[in-house]
Design a protein around this motif. Structure first.
Motif, PDB file in Angstrom:
ATOM      1  N   TYR A  40       0.814  -1.213   0.000  1.00  0.00           N
ATOM      2  CA  TYR A  40       0.000   0.000   0.000  1.00  0.00           C
ATOM      3  C   TYR A  40       0.849   1.266   0.000  1.00  0.00           C
ATOM      4  O   TYR A  40       0.454   2.278  -0.556  1.00  0.00           O
ATOM      5  CB  TYR A  40      -0.988  -0.005   1.171  1.00  0.00           C
ATOM      6  N   THR A  56       1.706   1.732  -3.524  1.00  0.00           N
ATOM      7  CA  THR A  56       0.534   2.224  -4.244  1.00  0.00           C
ATOM      8  C   THR A  56       0.318   3.702  -3.953  1.00  0.00           C
ATOM      9  O   THR A  56       0.043   4.500  -4.865  1.00  0.00           O
ATOM     10  CB  THR A  56      -0.714   1.430  -3.804  1.00  0.00           C
ATOM     11  N   HIS A  57       0.412   4.061  -2.695  1.00  0.00           N
ATOM     12  CA  HIS A  57       0.218   5.444  -2.273  1.00  0.00           C
ATOM     13  C   HIS A  57       1.213   6.359  -2.984  1.00  0.00           C
ATOM     14  O   HIS A  57       0.843   7.424  -3.491  1.00  0.00           O
ATOM     15  CB  HIS A  57       0.399   5.521  -0.747  1.00  0.00           C
ATOM     16  N   GLY A  73      -7.987  -0.677   0.216  1.00  0.00           N
ATOM     17  CA  GLY A  73      -8.022  -0.552  -1.238  1.00  0.00           C
ATOM     18  C   GLY A  73      -9.131   0.379  -1.703  1.00  0.00           C
ATOM     19  O   GLY A  73      -8.916   1.230  -2.574  1.00  0.00           O
TER      20      GLY A  73
END
Lengths: 206, 206, 206, 206
Positions: free
Chosen positions: B66, B69-70, B125
């Motif tokens: 994550y 992704t961030h 998500g």
């Protein structure tokens, strides 16, 4: 815009330090939450943890809102000094007590605890007001501003967090009394903001 | 490239704050892990701690993915505003609950716990999808992008973490059902990405 | 110099994130140390806490040295990518297990624990070696370098932490065997560094 | 001004890392404070927690003051090297022991504990003095300075924290002895500062 970031290393370092404290306090909120020893089924798990999760959510919101406020105040500054450091430490010291108050809140939801919690929220607001009041009117650390707007911001910072947090708690217990007061406070603040002239919206402050 | 970093102090501060929260959450994963009271020999030590270390490894991977992704989402933004702050706090609040869910996972590996865990991963998500969806399509905070690619990214952000985490868990329990579904999902996503045109690879996004 | 810092936002954010994890891991080392329940006089206090303070000091040094190594490696990079993220997460995940191993070390100073501890230190070194090896030779993420020097750095990163940590532990238990081996290893590494040509000294790498 | 921030990436990263450690140590001060099990009424709550809150406040002030000192010292530097890293780690290691000493302080306010606490404060001061002494006079890492002023700063850093912390503790126990000594020390330091020439005021150092 860029000179706010790079113009004064002292201000820059103070902002980064504050961010770290906010981030740690907000993440530590969850660290004292442990699963119950005995449970069966997801609904019982959530039921047994409901007070902890509520206290977590409320405190996460409190720290989150103060982080946004802190960002907005510091976006209006052009420099820092030792007095600002000390006032800012007041804010940070109170913020770092939030996990402790969250623990109080989930262990016992009594009126006493609510008063302590609202007291802490009010104290953070007052300290934030002191940061802006000092920076704008005494320390001359702010970027150019209009006096009416700056005064309005000062009042909003110092008074409204405790006021709204308290009224929300009242509304939860006595909706008949709390709800109208909450509405009145919201309308009053909104009208005051419009009367001051240009409302200091987040995007304008950024 | 450089104006993404220095152009908007609000965005810059939001990214730094988020990094701190991710870093604290990922490091706190290990803090609740304590050695067993009685053990003899390294193999028994690892055997007694196997659930804790597994839960640590899985959760470390979840937060790590994550974070990547961030970073990728925020590398596509050019500014921030108050709404983005709030949506981003959703992501951070859920991320900071990961250590709690890791504790659930190692204390009891039951189906209930797996559902809660997959639920948390899915919720992060979804929140990440909300951040990108708002920034790209509503708040106009993104750097120029192609609509198809942005929509694909949105779907991938919001749906795939929960989908893959869930399918992996199914595969571990019922390989005969989970494995083909997992393969199908991977192929489907890959084909979709190719069909959209240019796959938004990490390096392109950086 | 300045383009290393601002040239690649991905690299910049990865470095900041890593710093936060190192800082949290190093500060959490002390958080599980509590004063003994009964003690009288400062000397007894220190005596009762000697294992905890020793384990703290050793682990603080381990994380500190790896932070310096990490800074040195990343000062030689010009960009980052997804693979580097993952390899760096390996380093960070192992670093965040150091407080757990410190706890093992002060609870029980047995040979088993020493092996686990040296194993962790070696694993961090190997992961750091993988970061540099990938960045320099596969991912082409490094600033220009001489091949011999880069290979020497790779060996030093991957092998020497575990080697020296292990030899130090041996020296503490069996000085007659450990001390000469430690001296030999130090001389060998130093000669190898000189033979490679220019020793990659800290200041040169900065 | 700006080249202090961007001129040396090593210095920049060292400052950010130090900030993170200070921020974590200061926020962790509150994490070991838990509400009492039984209490009724806010006044009893505060009464039962008075030692914890006092120890929190004192330790928060100690870390806060050292953060400000650290900022002031590093604002005078133009570069970093490996030795500075190590000396700075001494400071950080001692700072990260402050939560442990705060716990000692609230569990037992005996003379022994006060000596340990003042000892820690003195040790941080001495380490900070070593950082500045090395940077200014040995490592040539400082921006241009006047020798007298730099020596005065060195003395103030290394001696005054322990001195004032100790005298304050004495004043609390034996006001008749401590108060005059405290006043004398304050006047002496102030006169010394004036005699040196230009007093190194916070704003001048920023």
């Amino acid at each position: 815009m860029s000179d706010k970031e790079t113009g004064d290393p002292h201000l820059h370092r103070l902002v980064l330090f504050s961010d770290a404290v906010f981030a740690i306090a907000i993440t530590l909120l969850a660290i004292e939450i442990h699963p119950p020893e005995h449970w069966s089924g997801i609904s019982e798990l959530f039921y047994l943890m409901r007070f902890k999760l509520q206290a977590f959510a409320v405190s996460f919101a409190v720290i989150g809102i103060y982080w946004m406020t802190h960002r907005r105040v510091f976006a209006r500054l052009k420099a820092a000094n030792g007095v600002l450091d000390v006032l800012n430490f007041m804010v940070l010291g109170l913020v770092s007590l939030t996990p402790l108050c969250a623990e109080l809140l989930w262990e016992r939801g009594s009126l006493d605890v609510v008063i302590v919690y609202v007291g802490l929220v009010s104290a953070i607001g007052a300290a934030m007001g002191a940061v802006w009041g000092y920076a704008a009117f005494i320390g001359k650390l702010a970027l150019p501003f209009r006096t009416g707007e700056a005064l309005f911001l000062l009042v909003r910072l110092a008074v409204s967090p405790g006021l709204f947090c308290g009224l929300t708690m009242v509304t939860l217990v006595k909706p008949a009394i709390g709800a109208p007061l909450l509405a009145l406070a919201l309308i009053g603040l909104s009208l005051l903001g419009r009367w001051v002239g240009r409302s200091p919206a987040p995007t304008a402050a950024a």
